[in-house]
Design an enzyme around this catalytic site. Structure first.
Site, PDB file in Angstrom:
ATOM      1  N   LYS A  89       0.807  -1.222   0.000  1.00 32.13           N
ATOM      2  CA  LYS A  89       0.000   0.000   0.000  1.00 32.13           C
ATOM      3  C   LYS A  89       0.840   1.273   0.000  1.00 32.13           C
ATOM      4  CE  LYS A  89      -4.445  -1.550   1.653  1.00 32.13           C
ATOM      5  NZ  LYS A  89      -4.330  -2.973   2.023  1.00 32.13           N
ATOM      6  N   GLU A 134      -9.830   6.842   3.318  1.00 37.40           N
ATOM      7  CA  GLU A 134     -10.733   5.899   3.966  1.00 37.40           C
ATOM      8  C   GLU A 134      -9.879   4.716   4.409  1.00 37.40           C
ATOM      9  OE1 GLU A 134     -10.065   5.859   0.803  1.00 37.40           O
ATOM     10  OE2 GLU A 134      -9.562   3.751   0.513  1.00 37.40           O
ATOM     11  N   SER A 175       1.675  -9.785  -1.019  1.00 37.33           N
ATOM     12  CA  SER A 175       1.341  -8.358  -0.878  1.00 37.33           C
ATOM     13  C   SER A 175       1.700  -7.771   0.474  1.00 37.33           C
ATOM     14  CB  SER A 175      -0.148  -8.152  -1.161  1.00 37.33           C
ATOM     15  OG  SER A 175      -0.936  -9.000  -0.354  1.00 37.33           O
TER      16      SER A 175
HETATM   17  C1  PLP Z   1      -5.132  -3.990   1.551  1.00 37.82           C
HETATM   18  C2  PLP Z   1      -4.408  -5.237   1.255  1.00 37.82           C
HETATM   19  C3  PLP Z   1      -4.781  -6.083   0.185  1.00 37.82           C
HETATM   20  C4  PLP Z   1      -6.002  -5.854  -0.656  1.00 37.82           C
HETATM   21  O1  PLP Z   1      -6.012  -4.684  -1.411  1.00 37.82           O
HETATM   22  P1  PLP Z   1      -5.777  -4.674  -2.976  1.00 37.82           P
HETATM   23  O2  PLP Z   1      -6.103  -3.269  -3.355  1.00 37.82           O
HETATM   24  O3  PLP Z   1      -6.688  -5.675  -3.591  1.00 37.82           O
HETATM   25  O4  PLP Z   1      -4.355  -5.015  -3.192  1.00 37.82           O
HETATM   26  C5  PLP Z   1      -4.001  -7.186  -0.090  1.00 37.82           C
HETATM   27  N1  PLP Z   1      -2.927  -7.492   0.665  1.00 37.82           N
HETATM   28  C6  PLP Z   1      -2.548  -6.722   1.708  1.00 37.82           C
HETATM   29  C7  PLP Z   1      -1.350  -7.121   2.489  1.00 37.82           C
HETATM   30  C8  PLP Z   1      -3.278  -5.569   2.042  1.00 37.82           C
HETATM   31  O5  PLP Z   1      -2.885  -4.823   3.077  1.00 37.82           O
END
Ligand code: PLP
Length: 386
Positions: A84, A106, A372
């Protein structure tokens, strides 16, 4: 393609009063973001503050167990522990260049709020974060983190008092404060130009990963996979692979408990066309267009909609969208921890879980998964479930 659309999805379904800041942002995307000076400054922060490039890691133990060749793109190693921050630093830098002083955001579980508050602290901006009152209660550590970083957290009391209501209220606040405030949207969704803006900031993931994989293997991966909430890590992971026809792209949605008819977070697999948060996309809704509650064990995937570019790739078939349920994700969470010493975010565990469930079909193939984020934040939830 019609401006602001991905195929028949996207657009700007907003009140007239929101059009001026959206048009201003569209203009800034061209006149500021796409200039070499901006890109150089952003790259500087991504390298010395976020720690980019993040490596790709070969999972030798789990590969041997599954009979395939598993690689991870390590967004969990970024400062703040997820992808993020790539987006929030980009938007914070843009806010400064636009001459604005305040970042509005948000947040659901609080991760985007923390990433926005972090970027605001770094760049000397004010920060206001809208969060559903229910989430303020259940994600209290993140509320305290945001406040420590200097942000004001506003508890939203309308609707179901969760993420979708926080987005509605933040958009309303933006109408009032547009002169000095930029709305830092957290995923590749919402009205145009947010899906493009966020995609472009997250595309650094596939820009690096494609090059890294080629350097180590001499060929492209057979499969590239990522979890899909709003869709920002996935679209960032897919972007530079889209023209590579040999690469199978797989987005993984959260199936909830997996029981027939259960609440879930899989609008591409189980939703219908509709309009929410300024965009036309696939949504979880009733026949009358009332938004349904969503559910996933992972808070970051718990959203009833999805970015319009994914809706387009779903319709065209360029990306395959699978699902992973809560139990499969929890199993992947434990397995990756045990076999590789990497504790994944519950969100990312859905992508790993999909690969584990489809190992039979993927025998001998190379699979590159976007990890992610890291899973420390999820220890409480995991312990509750197990
Ligand atoms: C917020 C988040 C997501 C989901 O958000 P996307 O916009 O779909 O990427 C996925 N993995 C992590 C670690 C997150 O913090």
């Amino acid at each position: 393609m019609k401006k602001g659309y991905f195929g028949s999805f996207g657009g700007q379904f907003v009140p007239e009063l929101l059009m001026p800041p959206l048009l201003e942002l569209e203009e800034a995307l061209e006149s500021i973001v796409q200039t070499p000076a901006f890109q150089d400054e952003l790259m500087g922060y991504l390298q010395e503050y976020v720690g980019r490039p993040s490596p790709i890691t070969h999972c030798r133990n789990l590969s041997a167990q599954l009979g395939l060749d598993l690689w991870l793109k390590r967004e969990d190693l970024n400062h703040t522990g997820a992808h993020k921050v790539n987006n929030t630093i980009g938007q914070a830098l843009l806010t400064k260049r636009m001459g604005k002083t305040t970042l509005l955001a948000e947040t659901g579980a609080g991760m985007h709020g923390v990433a926005t508050a972090t970027a605001a602290a770094l760049l000397g901006l004010n920060c206001v974060v809208y969060m559903g009152a229910v989430d303020v209660e259940r994600q209290n550590v993140n509320v305290r983190r945001m406040e420590l970083l200097g942000a004001e957290v506003v508890a939203v009391q309308s609707g179901t008092r969760t993420l979708k209501d926080a987005i509605n209220e933040a958009l309303r606040r933006w109408i009032a404060d547009q002169a000095d405030t930029h709305y830092c949207f957290g995923t590749a969704a919402g009205p145009h130009p947010f899906p493009l803006l966020v995609r472009d900031f997250q595309a650094v993931i596939s820009h690096e990963a494609r090059k890294q994989f080629l350097e180590k293997n001499g060929v492209l991966p057979d499969v590239v996979s990522a979890c899909v909430g709003g869709g920002s890590n996935a679209i960032g992971m897919f972007h530079h692979f889209v023209p590579d026809e040999s690469v199978q792209l797989v987005g993984v949605e959260a199936a909830g408990t997996g029981e027939p008819g259960c609440y879930n977070s899989a609008p591409l697999n189980l939703g219908t066309d509709g309009v929410l948060h300024g965009m036309k996309t696939k949504l979880l809704q009733t026949g009358e267009g009332q938004i349904l509650p969503s559910h996933s064990v992972s808070a970051g995937l718990d959203y009833p909609g999805v970015g319009p570019e994914h809706a387009m790739y779903h319709a065209s078939g360029r990306v395959r969208y699978g699902t992973c349920d809560d139990a499969q994700a929890l199993k992947a969470f434990q397995t990756l921890s045990r076999t590789e010493g990497i504790i994944p975010a519950l969100e990312s565990s859905h992508a790993v879980g999909w690969v584990m469930e489809h190992a039979g079909e993927l025998q001998g193939q190379s699979v590159l998964v976007c990890l992610s984020g890291r899973g420390d934040k999820d220890m409480g939830i995991v312990e509750e479930y197990l």
